[in-house]
Scaffold this active site. Structure first.
Site, PDB file in Angstrom:
ATOM      1  N   HIS A 270      25.712  32.677  25.940  1.00 21.85           N
ATOM      2  CA  HIS A 270      26.240  32.170  27.222  1.00 21.85           C
ATOM      3  C   HIS A 270      25.880  30.692  27.342  1.00 21.85           C
ATOM      4  O   HIS A 270      26.266  29.904  26.490  1.00 21.85           O
ATOM      5  CB  HIS A 270      25.665  33.039  28.348  1.00 21.85           C
ATOM      6  N   HIS A 309      35.564  33.158  23.227  1.00 22.74           N
ATOM      7  CA  HIS A 309      35.362  33.348  24.668  1.00 22.74           C
ATOM      8  C   HIS A 309      35.919  34.710  25.056  1.00 22.74           C
ATOM      9  O   HIS A 309      36.930  35.155  24.512  1.00 22.74           O
ATOM     10  CB  HIS A 309      36.092  32.245  25.453  1.00 22.74           C
ATOM     11  N   ASP A 365      31.092  24.799  25.528  1.00 21.15           N
ATOM     12  CA  ASP A 365      29.803  24.420  24.923  1.00 21.15           C
ATOM     13  C   ASP A 365      29.953  23.675  23.613  1.00 21.15           C
ATOM     14  O   ASP A 365      28.958  23.170  23.080  1.00 21.15           O
ATOM     15  CB  ASP A 365      28.962  25.689  24.694  1.00 21.15           C
TER      16      ASP A 365
HETATM   17  C1  SDX Z   1      30.052  30.448  27.931  1.00 20.12           C
HETATM   18  O1  SDX Z   1      32.186  34.213  30.377  1.00 20.12           O
HETATM   19  C2  SDX Z   1      32.259  32.872  30.637  1.00 20.12           C
HETATM   20  O2  SDX Z   1      33.067  32.432  31.384  1.00 20.12           O
HETATM   21  C3  SDX Z   1      31.186  32.038  29.947  1.00 20.12           C
HETATM   22  C4  SDX Z   1      31.309  30.534  30.088  1.00 20.12           C
HETATM   23  C5  SDX Z   1      31.082  30.087  31.516  1.00 20.12           C
HETATM   24  O3  SDX Z   1      31.554  28.991  31.851  1.00 20.12           O
HETATM   25  O4  SDX Z   1      30.333  30.791  32.247  1.00 20.12           O
HETATM   26  O5  SDX Z   1      32.598  30.123  29.673  1.00 20.12           O
HETATM   27  C6  SDX Z   1      30.276  29.785  29.240  1.00 20.12           C
HETATM   28  O6  SDX Z   1      29.170  31.276  27.835  1.00 20.12           O
HETATM   29  C7  SDX Z   1      30.969  30.114  26.781  1.00 20.12           C
HETATM   30  C8  SDX Z   1      30.668  30.958  25.513  1.00 20.12           C
HETATM   31  C9  SDX Z   1      29.469  30.334  24.794  1.00 20.12           C
HETATM   32  N1  SDX Z   1      29.039  31.195  23.678  1.00 20.12           N
HETATM   33  C10 SDX Z   1      29.239  30.846  22.401  1.00 20.12           C
HETATM   34  O7  SDX Z   1      29.862  29.846  22.031  1.00 20.12           O
HETATM   35  C11 SDX Z   1      28.590  31.776  21.388  1.00 20.12           C
HETATM   36  C12 SDX Z   1      29.595  32.090  20.272  1.00 20.12           C
HETATM   37  N2  SDX Z   1      30.662  32.895  20.833  1.00 20.12           N
HETATM   38  C13 SDX Z   1      30.504  34.319  20.776  1.00 20.12           C
HETATM   39  O8  SDX Z   1      29.272  34.873  20.652  1.00 20.12           O
HETATM   40  C14 SDX Z   1      31.567  35.098  21.523  1.00 20.12           C
HETATM   41  O9  SDX Z   1      32.759  34.490  21.273  1.00 20.12           O
HETATM   42  C15 SDX Z   1      31.398  35.280  23.017  1.00 20.12           C
HETATM   43  C16 SDX Z   1      30.062  35.849  23.345  1.00 20.12           C
HETATM   44  C17 SDX Z   1      31.580  33.996  23.730  1.00 20.12           C
HETATM   45  C18 SDX Z   1      32.487  36.260  23.471  1.00 20.12           C
HETATM   46  O10 SDX Z   1      32.201  37.445  22.892  1.00 20.12           O
HETATM   47  P1  SDX Z   1      33.144  38.744  23.091  1.00 20.12           P
HETATM   48  O11 SDX Z   1      34.221  38.491  24.054  1.00 20.12           O
HETATM   49  O12 SDX Z   1      32.243  39.911  23.334  1.00 20.12           O
HETATM   50  O13 SDX Z   1      33.861  38.829  21.717  1.00 20.12           O
HETATM   51  P2  SDX Z   1      33.245  39.548  20.476  1.00 20.12           P
HETATM   52  O14 SDX Z   1      31.818  39.100  20.290  1.00 20.12           O
HETATM   53  O15 SDX Z   1      33.524  40.991  20.578  1.00 20.12           O
HETATM   54  O16 SDX Z   1      34.086  38.895  19.289  1.00 20.12           O
HETATM   55  C19 SDX Z   1      35.438  39.323  19.038  1.00 20.12           C
HETATM   56  C20 SDX Z   1      35.628  39.073  17.553  1.00 20.12           C
HETATM   57  C21 SDX Z   1      34.545  39.701  16.686  1.00 20.12           C
HETATM   58  O17 SDX Z   1      35.141  39.898  15.418  1.00 20.12           O
HETATM   59  P3  SDX Z   1      35.231  41.436  14.869  1.00 20.12           P
HETATM   60  O18 SDX Z   1      33.836  41.934  14.836  1.00 20.12           O
HETATM   61  O19 SDX Z   1      36.100  42.162  15.874  1.00 20.12           O
HETATM   62  O20 SDX Z   1      35.857  41.294  13.509  1.00 20.12           O
HETATM   63  O21 SDX Z   1      35.540  37.675  17.261  1.00 20.12           O
HETATM   64  C22 SDX Z   1      34.411  37.430  16.439  1.00 20.12           C
HETATM   65  C23 SDX Z   1      33.516  38.641  16.510  1.00 20.12           C
HETATM   66  O22 SDX Z   1      32.785  38.812  15.319  1.00 20.12           O
HETATM   67  N3  SDX Z   1      33.753  36.245  17.004  1.00 20.12           N
HETATM   68  C24 SDX Z   1      33.307  35.234  16.278  1.00 20.12           C
HETATM   69  C25 SDX Z   1      32.847  34.306  17.236  1.00 20.12           C
HETATM   70  N4  SDX Z   1      33.013  34.788  18.468  1.00 20.12           N
HETATM   71  C26 SDX Z   1      33.571  36.011  18.325  1.00 20.12           C
HETATM   72  N5  SDX Z   1      33.247  35.009  14.944  1.00 20.12           N
HETATM   73  C27 SDX Z   1      32.728  33.822  14.547  1.00 20.12           C
HETATM   74  N6  SDX Z   1      32.251  32.876  15.396  1.00 20.12           N
HETATM   75  C28 SDX Z   1      32.320  33.092  16.756  1.00 20.12           C
HETATM   76  N7  SDX Z   1      31.876  32.162  17.572  1.00 20.12           N
END
Ligand code: SDX
Length: 430
Positions: A270, A309, A365
């Site tokens: 997050h 996201h 971010d």
């Molecule tokens: C913020 O919710 C908000 O609004 C948050 C925010 C706000 O203003 O409050 O926007 C701020 O928190 C932005 C997000 C910051 N986090 C990151 O950058 C961390 C990296 N991103 C991830 O961990 C992920 O994308 C999340 C946590 C942001 C979202 O996760 P989800 O929606 O639960 O998606 P998921 O983890 O289930 O991923 C879906 C797929 C998966 O692949 P499969 O397992 O299905 O094959 O996408 C892949 C994940 O492995 N994936 C990524 C990835 N993010 C998701 N693969 C590589 N790199 C990534 N960053």
């Protein structure tokens, strides 16, 4: 007049019974599922939704996001227009009150907040009690919670005047707590608020003032800071805002709720992502190493931080605007070479099926830390800066939740899949 009814007809094949559920605002009420039973004495059907990926638990007027179109609006105003024309304090007013302030309302609001930036001197003792290398986010979580002990009237959550007073205090004091945490971490005496400066100018003063009698913020960095705070001010039902609403739903005071929300934001998935992005870019080290790291991300060896996201399945509009601030900031600070690595990472990722298929785009971010670092902030301060921007959003949702007659204390159900009843076994018989 369409002859279709806004209802859902469900047939329970276990009993052959059919049920008609109203569809309202694109949703069915989970409670309407409870009537679906096999036996009359059954509890009734539940909806199972880990991490609430497809569950709305509130009605909100604060922020609208269209994740597919990459749209973000605070109280109906597009984020692009607010970033260009407004100020962080005006946006904070908008989020909390629902309308842009008149000039008088704005001036009174700014005056109120400007004159509540001081924190009780005892709080410095908490700050001084932390280890020299304590993470400032851990210090923020603790000291925000400690503020509740200085304002017992904050428990008057049903009194609009008491709520307003705490809202002003929290917005006003977050920068002071943030700056004091930083100054503690570098062993410098605290730089007190200067009421002659703007909200963002004063924050830079509390962060960077040294021997000069009066700190004068660079106007470009002051404006960039203010814009970055606007871009972080709210984002509907994200993890930390949901935490703020959940804690507030027990009628806890807003300081305790904000401490919990800050703790949720701290996580690298997050608000802690901006710090994780910087560490990732520093580990990659150079543009020619980018392809190797993209491969690692695709092999699941690590997460491309700052990408992906839950809601945006298109480019996060904030990421574009944060990136857009880089040239003007770099004019003052000098270019942060990490931006070349970030832009190459983005270029390659957006052409790669792995990321395209998963609709993984840069989020807010991805570029913010590069700018914060260029402005002189240490990486560990990045989530603290995120929290400083988000506090008005948290407070808007906290108050909206309290005023929503449909809301109650948050208490989800569970699907119990654990052990059935069993008798105690003496240690010698185990
Ligand atoms: C913020 O919710 C908000 O609004 C948050 C925010 C706000 O203003 O409050 O926007 C701020 O928190 C932005 C997000 C910051 N986090 C990151 O950058 C961390 C990296 N991103 C991830 O961990 C992920 O994308 C999340 C946590 C942001 C979202 O996760 P989800 O929606 O639960 O998606 P998921 O983890 O289930 O991923 C879906 C797929 C998966 O692949 P499969 O397992 O299905 O094959 O996408 C892949 C994940 O492995 N994936 C990524 C990835 N993010 C998701 N693969 C590589 N790199 C990534 N960053």
């Amino acid at each position: 007049m369409s002859n279709t009814k806004d209802t859902l007809t469900i047939t329970d094949n276990r009993t052959g019974k059919t049920y008609e559920l109203p569809v309202e605002d694109g949703a069915v009420r989970a409670m309407d599922l409870r009537q679906i039973k096999v036996e009359e004495g059954d509890f009734g059907l539940l909806a199972y939704d880990p991490a609430f990926k497809n569950t709305a638990n509130v009605r909100s007027e604060v922020t609208y996001i269209d994740g597919d179109a990459g749209i973000l609006r605070y109280r109906g105003y597009p984020i692009e227009q607010l970033a260009e024309h407004s100020s962080f304090l005006e946006v904070a007013y908008l989020l909390i009150h629902g309308e842009l302030p008149t000039t008088d309302e704005h001036d009174a609001w700014v005056h109120d907040i400007t004159h509540h930036t001081f924190i009780h001197e005892n709080i410095k003792q908490f700050m001084d009690g932390f280890h020299h290398d304590a993470h400032p986010m851990g210090m923020l979580v603790s000291t925000v919670g400690a503020l509740s002990t200085f304002y017992p009237e904050a428990k008057g959550i049903d009194d609009p005047a008491a709520r307003h007073q705490q809202i002003v205090r929290l917005i006003a004091k977050f920068p002071t707590l943030a700056a004091f945490a930083y100054r503690h971490s570098i062993g410098m005496r605290y730089s007190y608020p200067d009421n002659d400066l703007s909200f963002s100018g004063n924050f830079l003063n509390m962060m960077w003032k040294t021997t000069e009698l009066k700190y004068e913020p660079d106007p470009i960095l002051e404006k960039a800071m203010d814009t970055l705070l606007i871009l972080h001010a709210d984002h509907e039902q994200n993890c930390s805002t949901t935490t703020m609403r959940a804690i507030g739903s027990s009628d806890a005071d807003p300081y305790s709720a904000a401490a919990g929300a800050s703790a949720a934001l701290y996580g690298p998935k997050h608000g802690g992502a901006n710090e994780a992005v910087l560490r990732m870019l520093e580990e990659i080290g150079s543009v020619d190493q980018v392809p190797a790291y993209i491969k690692k991300a695709k092999d699941g060896e690590f997460r491309l931080m700052g990408f992906g996201h839950r809601v945006y399945k298109n480019y996060d509009p904030r990421a574009k605007m944060v990136q857009g601030l880089a040239p003007q900031v770099f004019e003052v600070t000098g270019k942060n070479p990490l931006i070349d690595i970030a832009q190459e990472l983005e270029r390659i990722a957006l052409e790669d099926d792995y990321f395209v298929e998963r609709k993984l785009y840069p989020n807010v971010d991805f570029y913010s830390g590069i700018i914060y670092q260029a402005m002189g902030f240490p990486t560990s301060m990045f989530p603290v800066l995120f929290a400083m921007g988000r506090i008005p959003g948290w407070l808007a949702h906290w108050q909206e939740n309290l005023l929503d007659s449909e809301q109650a204390i948050v208490r989800p159900r569970q699907l119990f899949v654990g052990a059935d009843e069993r008798d105690y076994v003496q240690p010698e018989d185990r």
